[in-house]
Enzyme design. Structure first.
Site, PDB file in Angstrom:
ATOM      1  N   ARG B  20       0.840  -1.205   0.000  1.00  0.00           N
ATOM      2  CA  ARG B  20       0.000   0.000   0.000  1.00  0.00           C
ATOM      3  C   ARG B  20       0.881   1.264   0.000  1.00  0.00           C
ATOM      4  O   ARG B  20       1.045   1.905  -1.028  1.00  0.00           O
ATOM      5  CB  ARG B  20      -0.952  -0.016   1.215  1.00  0.00           C
ATOM      6  CG  ARG B  20      -2.134   0.943   1.094  1.00  0.00           C
ATOM      7  CD  ARG B  20      -1.820   2.397   1.453  1.00  0.00           C
ATOM      8  NE  ARG B  20      -1.310   2.536   2.816  1.00  0.00           N
ATOM      9  CZ  ARG B  20      -0.763   3.661   3.281  1.00  0.00           C
ATOM     10  NH1 ARG B  20      -0.667   4.724   2.507  1.00  0.00           N
ATOM     11  NH2 ARG B  20      -0.294   3.713   4.518  1.00  0.00           N
ATOM     12  N   ASP B  21       1.490   1.572   1.117  1.00  0.00           N
ATOM     13  CA  ASP B  21       2.297   2.789   1.209  1.00  0.00           C
ATOM     14  C   ASP B  21       3.471   2.731   0.239  1.00  0.00           C
ATOM     15  O   ASP B  21       3.879   3.745  -0.335  1.00  0.00           O
ATOM     16  CB  ASP B  21       2.805   2.946   2.654  1.00  0.00           C
ATOM     17  CG  ASP B  21       3.261   4.362   2.985  1.00  0.00           C
ATOM     18  OD1 ASP B  21       3.272   5.221   2.081  1.00  0.00           O
ATOM     19  OD2 ASP B  21       3.616   4.617   4.140  1.00  0.00           O
ATOM     20  N   HIS B 214       4.731   4.234  12.916  1.00  0.00           N
ATOM     21  CA  HIS B 214       4.996   4.229  11.465  1.00  0.00           C
ATOM     22  C   HIS B 214       6.044   5.302  11.192  1.00  0.00           C
ATOM     23  O   HIS B 214       5.773   6.492  11.367  1.00  0.00           O
ATOM     24  CB  HIS B 214       3.673   4.527  10.753  1.00  0.00           C
ATOM     25  CG  HIS B 214       3.737   4.629   9.256  1.00  0.00           C
ATOM     26  ND1 HIS B 214       3.195   3.680   8.430  1.00  0.00           N
ATOM     27  CD2 HIS B 214       4.269   5.568   8.438  1.00  0.00           C
ATOM     28  CE1 HIS B 214       3.381   4.035   7.160  1.00  0.00           C
ATOM     29  NE2 HIS B 214       4.030   5.183   7.140  1.00  0.00           N
ATOM     30  N   HIS B 216       9.178   6.965   8.684  1.00  0.00           N
ATOM     31  CA  HIS B 216       9.843   7.055   7.382  1.00  0.00           C
ATOM     32  C   HIS B 216      11.331   7.313   7.576  1.00  0.00           C
ATOM     33  O   HIS B 216      11.742   7.949   8.541  1.00  0.00           O
ATOM     34  CB  HIS B 216       9.190   8.137   6.521  1.00  0.00           C
ATOM     35  CG  HIS B 216       7.919   7.649   5.887  1.00  0.00           C
ATOM     36  ND1 HIS B 216       7.836   7.298   4.565  1.00  0.00           N
ATOM     37  CD2 HIS B 216       6.702   7.397   6.414  1.00  0.00           C
ATOM     38  CE1 HIS B 216       6.612   6.875   4.302  1.00  0.00           C
ATOM     39  NE2 HIS B 216       5.900   6.926   5.396  1.00  0.00           N
ATOM     40  N   CYS B 247       5.760   9.813   0.579  1.00  0.00           N
ATOM     41  CA  CYS B 247       4.532  10.585   0.655  1.00  0.00           C
ATOM     42  C   CYS B 247       4.558  11.548  -0.509  1.00  0.00           C
ATOM     43  O   CYS B 247       5.558  12.230  -0.720  1.00  0.00           O
ATOM     44  CB  CYS B 247       4.490  11.337   1.986  1.00  0.00           C
ATOM     45  SG  CYS B 247       3.153  12.543   2.089  1.00  0.00           S
ATOM     46  N   ASN B 256       9.713   4.122   3.558  1.00  0.00           N
ATOM     47  CA  ASN B 256       9.411   3.592   4.874  1.00  0.00           C
ATOM     48  C   ASN B 256      10.633   2.910   5.462  1.00  0.00           C
ATOM     49  O   ASN B 256      11.602   2.617   4.775  1.00  0.00           O
ATOM     50  CB  ASN B 256       8.292   2.541   4.739  1.00  0.00           C
ATOM     51  CG  ASN B 256       6.942   3.175   4.495  1.00  0.00           C
ATOM     52  OD1 ASN B 256       6.265   3.576   5.426  1.00  0.00           O
ATOM     53  ND2 ASN B 256       6.551   3.299   3.227  1.00  0.00           N
TER      54      ASN B 256
END
Lengths: 315, 315
Positions: B20-21, B214, B216, B247, B256
């Site tokens: 997803r991310d 979460h 980065h 992002c 990530n």
């Protein structure tokens, strides 16, 4: 910058090792004049402790063949504490002649790595430190002696290195006359838990004579390992600009902790490094240009400082 | 693997967000059949929680247009807890139809980032969570609802984000019916000290309903930020294979935390992740091949596991 938690050091020193540990593993030979420029800019950016070279035979390490001249120049820079690596008594004599502020004798706790890298057993290196101490005392110089225990978390040749052996050798270095000792994860095998365990015991042995942690970022853990050591009160760490460096006996090693990334982490945590990060980044860009084609590392140079990060207006 | 210090969690879960991310910020569209293969291999490597996609309109994010099919496949894999991101009630209805185990509603604590990214204020998102809770309760589904508070450490548009605002919004999400909440450093502005401060307060507010960190790796601090949160007892972290992701509103973001590097750090620390790292590295190589030309991250894939690292013989 916000206040650091009370349990953490308020100030930390990043000792620059790019000119030694960094350049020794890079094929490009940086001319002496550029090394002088590097030192000038580093001091202007706030760096106060720099390992300027290594007194190894020039034929073995042509990149560092000008260490005598570089040290002489470093000694002219006000406020700079200049150290050199010395592999043996002969190197130490050259460091004393050059009036280095500090000489670092590396010892490899891995017997196999010690034989491959230094052609001596660790205990032979301890004995050499005793001879270096005698030479220093006889010289009348104030040059400090650091015994640096490397491969402290294992090595690529031998694998496992016993914690008890690392600590025994550290005690032996102190007994032989080292003013200070340090620990190095030469090949990037450490993790925050093993750093916590070993550094806690090392601090019990060496107390105030424990001076520095040296971490490689081979597996991405250099900064988190610094964090683990910080929590025990350690406040000096080796790092190299652009994360250059590695170990000839550590295949795939991706370099030292990057000076600029480490400075960012510490300053963001509210720990004063005395460094001006934009000036460090400008120097990093210059040095990376000199090393065109060589691998460099780090993240801050690409991402830039956060919008929320306050830096002083001038270096 | 050695025993973890008693103050640290003994087990941790790495929640995979690469599908997803990771994929949402990559131009390459990975075919559904390859996503199925990714899920199969991930589960075989020991991954138990995977964010499989996002129920956003397909025209906005064609990379994730097959989320419904991917979720349906994920539901057939025994032992896998499958989550999806939902931007709003419509997305939540699709997650409920697909019987997702968990749906994550992202809220951006930065008003400016929230407007740019979601076209809503943070409080509008809180209200939407209330509607999602009502829909879930009416549906009879067991799908859990997580409110994910992003830009919790600042953002690239607005800069500073008040800690008190992050905590107010987290409380509001809980009050509106979130089963769980999490915190995200969406743009890589966090450091170990700010993580310690904010997570400590978040844990006081949410208790057992605080579920995940979460981070980065934009400025190289993802793993050290995990370390800071671990020390407070947090035991679930988002990460993406090969560190892919970023992002769209975070220029220069470098992805990530990398799943394989994080797994290595945790396992080296003696924290059980249930993951088989060689199997993860094999999957990483496969996925990196599918994403040929796209930026990937991480260090372990290049350096390999230390000679001293013990892994089970089979996945």
């Amino acid at each position: 910058m916000t206040a650091a938690p009370s349990s953490l050091t308020r100030k930390a020193i990043i000792r620059e090792v790019g000119l030694r540990d960094g350049l020794q593993s890079i094929a490009t030979i940086v001319p002496t004049e550029r090394k002088r420029e590097w030192l000038r800019d580093a001091v202007a950016a706030g760096q106060t402790e720099i390992e300027v070279g290594s007194f190894v035979p020039a034929r073995l390490m042509p990149q560092l063949a000008d260490t005598e001249e570089v040290l002489a120049y470093a000694k002219t820079l006000p406020g700079l504490f200049a150290s050199v690596l010395v592999p043996n008594l002969r190197g130490a004599e050259r460091a004393l002649e050059g009036d280095a502020d500090l000489m670092i004798l590396p010892l490899s706790a891995s017997h196999a790595h010690s034989l491959a890298n230094l052609r001596k057993t660790p205990d032979d290196v301890v004995a050499e430190l005793g001879r270096i101490r005698a030479a220093r005392d006889a010289s009348g110089r104030k040059t400090l002696i650091e015994g640096g225990v490397g491969t402290a978390f294992g090595c690529t040749i031998q694998g496992h290195v016993e914690e008890s052996e690392v600590l025994r050798l550290m005690q032996a270095l102190l007994d032989a006359g080292a003013d200070r000792v340090s620990l190095a994860d030469t090949v990037g095998y450490a993790d925050p838990a093993s750093v916590g365990r070993l550094f806690e015991k090392a601090l019990k042995i060496a107390g105030d004579r424990f001076c520095c942690g040296h971490f490689h970022d081979t597996r991405g853990l250099a900064l988190v390992n610094v964090h683990a050591a910080l929590q025990l009160g350690v406040s000096r760490f080796d790092a190299s600009l652009a994360g250059i460096g590695g170990c000839p006996h550590a295949p795939g090693a991706s370099g030292n902790a990057s000076t600029e990334d480490l400075a960012f982490m510490l300053e963001a945590m509210g720990i004063d490094t005395g460094l001006h990060i934009p000036a460090l980044l400008a120097l990093r860009a210059k040095v990376a240009g000199w090393l065109d084609g060589e691998p460099t590392h780090g993240t801050l140079w690409r991402a830039g400082l956060p919008k929320t990060f306050a830096t002083p207006a001038t270096a």
